[in-house]
Design an enzyme around this catalytic site. Structure first.
Site, PDB file in Angstrom:
ATOM      1  N   GLU A   1      68.662  25.015 -10.551  1.00 44.28           N
ATOM      2  CA  GLU A   1      68.671  25.193 -12.001  1.00 44.28           C
ATOM      3  C   GLU A   1      67.398  25.832 -12.533  1.00 44.28           C
ATOM      4  O   GLU A   1      67.381  26.303 -13.675  1.00 44.28           O
ATOM      5  CB  GLU A   1      68.899  23.845 -12.689  1.00 44.28           C
ATOM      6  CG  GLU A   1      70.278  23.260 -12.406  1.00 44.28           C
ATOM      7  CD  GLU A   1      70.450  21.854 -12.945  1.00 44.28           C
ATOM      8  OE1 GLU A   1      71.591  21.488 -13.249  1.00 44.28           O
ATOM      9  OE2 GLU A   1      69.444  21.126 -13.057  1.00 44.28           O
TER      10      GLU A   1
ATOM     11  N   GLY B   1      78.998  19.024 -16.880  1.00 37.86           N
ATOM     12  CA  GLY B   1      80.441  18.905 -16.733  1.00 37.86           C
ATOM     13  C   GLY B   1      81.108  19.044 -18.088  1.00 37.86           C
ATOM     14  O   GLY B   1      80.709  18.392 -19.054  1.00 37.86           O
TER      15      GLY B   1
ATOM     16  N   ILE C   1      80.291  12.327 -12.837  1.00 32.62           N
ATOM     17  CA  ILE C   1      81.642  11.963 -13.263  1.00 32.62           C
ATOM     18  C   ILE C   1      82.652  12.755 -12.445  1.00 32.62           C
ATOM     19  O   ILE C   1      82.740  13.976 -12.544  1.00 32.62           O
ATOM     20  CB  ILE C   1      81.829  12.203 -14.767  1.00 32.62           C
ATOM     21  CG1 ILE C   1      80.776  11.408 -15.557  1.00 32.62           C
ATOM     22  CG2 ILE C   1      83.237  11.798 -15.202  1.00 32.62           C
ATOM     23  CD1 ILE C   1      80.762   9.919 -15.271  1.00 32.62           C
TER      24      ILE C   1
ATOM     25  N   MET D   1      73.328  14.277 -16.490  1.00 31.40           N
ATOM     26  CA  MET D   1      72.563  13.127 -16.017  1.00 31.40           C
ATOM     27  C   MET D   1      71.123  13.042 -16.522  1.00 31.40           C
ATOM     28  O   MET D   1      70.403  12.117 -16.127  1.00 31.40           O
ATOM     29  CB  MET D   1      72.569  13.098 -14.482  1.00 31.40           C
ATOM     30  CG  MET D   1      73.962  12.934 -13.888  1.00 31.40           C
ATOM     31  SD  MET D   1      73.999  12.953 -12.070  1.00 31.40           S
ATOM     32  CE  MET D   1      73.114  11.442 -11.692  1.00 31.40           C
ATOM     33  N   GLU D   2      70.690  13.971 -17.391  1.00 31.72           N
ATOM     34  CA  GLU D   2      69.282  13.957 -17.811  1.00 31.72           C
ATOM     35  C   GLU D   2      69.031  14.140 -19.305  1.00 31.72           C
ATOM     36  O   GLU D   2      68.005  13.693 -19.821  1.00 31.72           O
ATOM     37  CB  GLU D   2      68.482  15.060 -17.080  1.00 31.72           C
ATOM     38  CG  GLU D   2      68.372  14.914 -15.595  1.00 31.72           C
ATOM     39  CD  GLU D   2      69.550  15.527 -14.840  1.00 31.72           C
ATOM     40  OE1 GLU D   2      69.836  15.083 -13.725  1.00 31.72           O
ATOM     41  OE2 GLU D   2      70.186  16.463 -15.404  1.00 31.72           O
TER      42      GLU D   2
ATOM     43  N   ASP E   1      81.434  22.576 -13.909  1.00 32.23           N
ATOM     44  CA  ASP E   1      82.660  21.899 -13.479  1.00 32.23           C
ATOM     45  C   ASP E   1      83.294  21.235 -14.686  1.00 32.23           C
ATOM     46  O   ASP E   1      82.647  21.030 -15.711  1.00 32.23           O
ATOM     47  CB  ASP E   1      82.353  20.844 -12.407  1.00 32.23           C
ATOM     48  CG  ASP E   1      81.398  19.773 -12.918  1.00 32.23           C
ATOM     49  OD1 ASP E   1      81.884  18.733 -13.377  1.00 32.23           O
ATOM     50  OD2 ASP E   1      80.167  19.996 -12.875  1.00 32.23           O
TER      51      ASP E   1
END
Length: 232
Positions: free
Chosen positions: A12, A78, A152, A173-174, A197
């Site tokens: 990233e 996501g 997820i 997640m962050e 995704d």
């Protein structure tokens, strides 16, 4: 102006890092911070590591050591909004934890004691991001982004998020941990991520396949946004 940029994973940050001129590297607390100029603008790029604790630690180190005026959180996410597909952009107007629950004490789901229920992104940064999206002719959705220490990947986790946060457009997640730190430091932030995704039972396969696509798109957005913020 100095702009702080935060990504979790090597994939990233690598494209942005390669564009930084006069680059110097600071390694501290398991994080790496790259400072220099991106197209003439002072930047500090953090590779934090994955998850809320890593993100909060890294964001704190970045703010303390580099003193950026604003924070952009970039990377992959996501997709939850039905219109999103791989490579599309999500922009936060708010970030919330999807895995915090102290509702027994009267708090909203996702809210921690002593904190607001959600962390609002900066209006000027949102407007600048939306301008860049129009200029680049990208498909994008603005809205609530939710964060937690889980990838997820299936109906149970997805159903819980959709139940608790029906308006959420993306999950990762962050971002909320970074937003939380920015809130405490009173530093404006925005989350600008690309979809890697759709958060379903195939998301782990899609993530591996399309992370590079998301990284390319998020890098394009961040580079353009930095230019917009620096030069108007």
């Amino acid at each position: 102006m100095k702009i702080g940029i935060i990504g979790a994973m090597e994939e990233e940050v690598t494209l942005l890092r390669d564009k930084i001129e006069n680059r110097q590297t600071l390694t501290l607390g398991g994080c790496e911070i790259y400072t220099g100029q991106l197209n003439g603008t002072d930047v500090a790029l953090l590779k934090s590591g994955i998850g809320k604790v890593a993100a909060a630690l890294g964001a704190t180190l970045l703010l303390e050591h580099c003193k950026p005026d604003v924070i952009i959180n970039t990377g992959s996410a996501g997709g939850l909004a039905s219109t999103l597909k791989v490579g599309d952009i999500v922009v936060s107007d708010e970030a919330r934890y999807h895995d915090a629950d102290v509702t027994a004490f009267g708090y909203e789901y996702g809210q921690l004691p002593g904190c607001p229920a959600g962390f609002k992104a900066d209006d000027k940064l949102i407007a600048a991001a939306e301008y860049c999206i129009r200029e680049l002719n990208l498909n994008a959705v603005r809205g609530l982004i939710v964060s937690g220490d889980a990838f997820i990947n299936g109906s149970v986790g997805l159903a819980k998020i959709r139940h608790n946060f029906p308006n959420a457009v993306a999950v990762e997640m962050e971002a909320t941990a970074i937003a939380h730190v920015c809130y405490n430091f009173k530093v404006p932030f925005v989350v600008v991520r690309a979809i890697s995704d759709v958060a379903d039972q195939q998301s782990h396969l899609n993530f591996d396949e399309f992370l590079a696509v998301a990284a390319k798109q998020s890098t394009l957005m961040v580079e353009t946004l930095v230019q917009k913020l620096a030069h108007g």
